[in-house]
Write an enzyme that holds these catalytic residues in place. Structure first.
Site, mmCIF file in Angstrom:
data_model
loop_
_atom_site.group_PDB
_atom_site.id
_atom_site.type_symbol
_atom_site.label_atom_id
_atom_site.label_comp_id
_atom_site.label_asym_id
_atom_site.label_seq_id
_atom_site.Cartn_x
_atom_site.Cartn_y
_atom_site.Cartn_z
ATOM 1 N N CYS A 48 -10.358 -9.210 15.825
ATOM 2 C CA CYS A 48 -9.300 -9.203 14.806
ATOM 3 C C CYS A 48 -9.755 -8.553 13.504
ATOM 4 C CB CYS A 48 -8.861 -10.629 14.523
ATOM 5 S SG CYS A 48 -7.663 -10.725 13.168
ATOM 6 N N ASP A 76 -10.916 -1.454 14.067
ATOM 7 C CA ASP A 76 -11.350 -1.490 12.663
ATOM 8 C C ASP A 76 -12.773 -2.027 12.530
ATOM 9 O OD1 ASP A 76 -8.935 -0.535 11.410
ATOM 10 O OD2 ASP A 76 -8.002 -2.430 12.017
ATOM 11 N N ARG A 129 -8.348 -8.988 10.739
ATOM 12 C CA ARG A 129 -8.159 -9.939 9.635
ATOM 13 C C ARG A 129 -8.864 -11.253 9.925
ATOM 14 N NH1 ARG A 129 -2.190 -9.018 9.203
ATOM 15 N NH2 ARG A 129 -2.224 -7.034 8.129
ATOM 16 N N CYS A 139 -2.437 -18.005 14.139
ATOM 17 C CA CYS A 139 -2.065 -17.205 15.313
ATOM 18 C C CYS A 139 -2.080 -18.098 16.546
ATOM 19 C CB CYS A 139 -3.063 -16.071 15.518
ATOM 20 S SG CYS A 139 -3.083 -14.909 14.148
ATOM 21 N N CYS A 185 -8.039 -13.293 18.386
ATOM 22 C CA CYS A 185 -8.635 -12.145 19.050
ATOM 23 C C CYS A 185 -10.038 -11.958 18.480
ATOM 24 C CB CYS A 185 -7.787 -10.906 18.778
ATOM 25 S SG CYS A 185 -6.035 -11.218 19.104
ATOM 26 N N ASP A 242 -7.136 3.347 10.625
ATOM 27 C CA ASP A 242 -6.880 2.832 9.281
ATOM 28 C C ASP A 242 -8.158 3.091 8.483
ATOM 29 O OD1 ASP A 242 -5.444 1.370 7.281
ATOM 30 O OD2 ASP A 242 -4.501 0.268 8.927
ATOM 31 N N ARG A 286 7.349 0.208 1.897
ATOM 32 C CA ARG A 286 7.227 -0.982 2.739
ATOM 33 C C ARG A 286 6.090 -1.878 2.276
ATOM 34 N NH1 ARG A 286 5.244 3.690 4.672
ATOM 35 N NH2 ARG A 286 3.714 3.818 6.336
ATOM 36 N N ARG A 329 0.829 -1.200 0.000
ATOM 37 C CA ARG A 329 0.000 0.000 0.000
ATOM 38 C C ARG A 329 0.867 1.255 0.000
ATOM 39 N NH1 ARG A 329 -4.749 -0.718 2.356
ATOM 40 N NH2 ARG A 329 -3.872 -1.705 4.199
ATOM 41 N N TYR A 330 1.921 1.228 0.793
ATOM 42 C CA TYR A 330 2.805 2.392 0.921
ATOM 43 C C TYR A 330 4.069 2.132 0.106
ATOM 44 C CZ TYR A 330 -0.138 2.963 5.080
ATOM 45 O OH TYR A 330 -1.191 3.081 5.934
ATOM 46 N N LYS A 344 -3.291 4.572 7.100
ATOM 47 C CA LYS A 344 -3.413 5.007 8.493
ATOM 48 C C LYS A 344 -3.217 6.513 8.605
ATOM 49 C CE LYS A 344 -1.363 0.749 10.266
ATOM 50 N NZ LYS A 344 -1.063 0.171 8.930
#
Ligand SMILES: *Cc1c(COP(=O)(O)O)cnc(C)c1O
Ligand code: SF4
Length: 351
Positions: free
Chosen positions: A109, A270, A111, A102, A106, A307, A93, A89-90, A314
């Site tokens: 989450c 999010d 994702r 994981c 969570c 975000d 990076r 996206r950037y 962000k």
């Protein structure tokens, strides 16, 4: 029967451990989203119905409530995925997702539609294509390993990924986003530490949301990483019923700094599906951040960020402390709310 030494992965396991009521609707939650409560997390769950550790990992039927604003891809990664496992996206990076598993899942989450035990290790062929992509884009200065949790990889696989990145000259920094040091501290072993020591500096960004998550084992794991020369940062998600007070965040950020972890981001939650019960209003977040700013060491101040849905990236969302007044000077608000004049640049030297 789920013992204290195994990860709880089923509703039956939760019920047997006394962590959840025997509710048929929870099976519906379990069908949609993975469950995992690691032994170390289980040891950090306190008594009482509003426990801030349990609230992050024990599923509830609130997850079945999906609002119209919630999205399967809340921060818009899909349009920025040029090859499997890479999100770009950037300019400088990329994210590289070497696995989708994981140590815990969570409940909030971002994702949650893309992680789970069925999302295994990125296959060799896809990894090779991901390396080709990174090699072909010389503007990529940093590779962020995320997922899933990269520290869940067998050390030999992690070594393979890091060796591949070491071999790309323009990649100067590797970052690893992980929850492992706190939720599975037993994984921070000498072999893993030696894999992390290499030509390209590796920075570790820990996801941690409440002081109570950090017990003696987590402290020891963070200490081993810091002693191993790994710079440590953290990210925290602002969560209703978990850490939505200046006191809870102050305790967390102090504990992180005491463990040589610099708080980096405080994320506004999010718009992931079925997570409305965790979200605060942006004003609440700003109010909390303003209070922290007034009373707590600068080392304990992360940047409060949102975000933007749709993949716009962000942005910092804390209050601005500076306004332009009609006469051209600035008005700067101090930590107590008082306003002070700050002069503009003199005529002829600027605007
Ligand atoms: C969050 C994110 C990053 C990292 O952003 P920083 O501001 O450098 O921490 C990089 N790529 C994507 C796609 C992201 O969502
Ligand atoms: S550790 Fe990160 S990716 Fe994994 S479930 Fe939690 S928030 Fe999602």
């Amino acid at each position: 029967m789920t013992g204290d030494r195994t990860t709880i992965r089923t509703v039956d396991g939760l019920v047997a451990a006394g962590l959840a009521p025997d509710q048929a609707a929870l099976e519906e939650v379990a069908e949609r989203y993975a469950i995992a409560i690691s032994p170390a997390v289980r040891r950090r769950v306190g008594p009482g119905p509003d426990d801030p550790v349990a609230a992050q990992f024990v599923p509830t039927t609130s997850e079945l409530i999906v609002s119209a604003d919630e999205l399967t891809d809340p921060i818009g990664d899909d349009p920025f995925t040029p090859v499997t496992g890479v999100t770009h996206r950037y300019r400088d990076r990329v994210l590289l997702k070497p696995l989708g598993m994981c140590p815990v899942y969570c409940r909030f989450c971002f994702r949650r539609e893309a992680v789970g035990p069925e999302h295994g290790i990125l296959p060799d062929g896809d990894l090779a294509v991901a390396f080709d992509y990174i090699r072909g884009h010389e503007e990529i200065w940093e590779v962020i390993l995320t997922g899933g949790d990269p520290l869940m990889l067998p050390p030999a696989r992690l070594e393979r990924v890091l060796d591949g990145l070491d071999a790309i000259a323009h990649v100067k920094v590797v970052r690893i986003h992980t929850r492992v040091p706190v939720v599975s501290p037993e994984r921070i072993r000498p072999r893993l530490l030696s894999v992390l020591r290499r030509r390209t500096p590796v920075w570790v960004v820990l996801h941690c949301n409440h002081r109570q998550e950090i017990g003696a084992e987590a402290s020891a794991a963070l200490g081993a990483l810091a002693d191993g020369g790994i710079p440590l940062l953290s990210q925290t998600v602002l969560l209703r019923g978990v850490n939505d007070s200046a006191t809870a965040l102050e305790e967390l950020f102090r504990a992180l700094v005491e463990n040589r972890v610099k708080p980096y981001y405080l994320h506004h939650a999010d718009l992931a599906r079925g997570t409305g019960h965790f979200r605060t209003a942006i004003e609440e977040g700003r109010d909390i951040v303003r209070r922290l700013r007034g009373d707590v060491s600068g080392l304990c101040q992360p940047t409060y960020v949102l975000d933007i849905p749709g993949g716009h990236g962000k942005v910092p969302i804390a209050d601005s402390c500076v306004e332009r007044s009609p006469d051209g000077s600035y008005l700067v608000t101090d930590r107590r709310g008082a306003r002070h004049r700050y002069p503009p640049v003199p005529e002829g030297t600027g605007q």
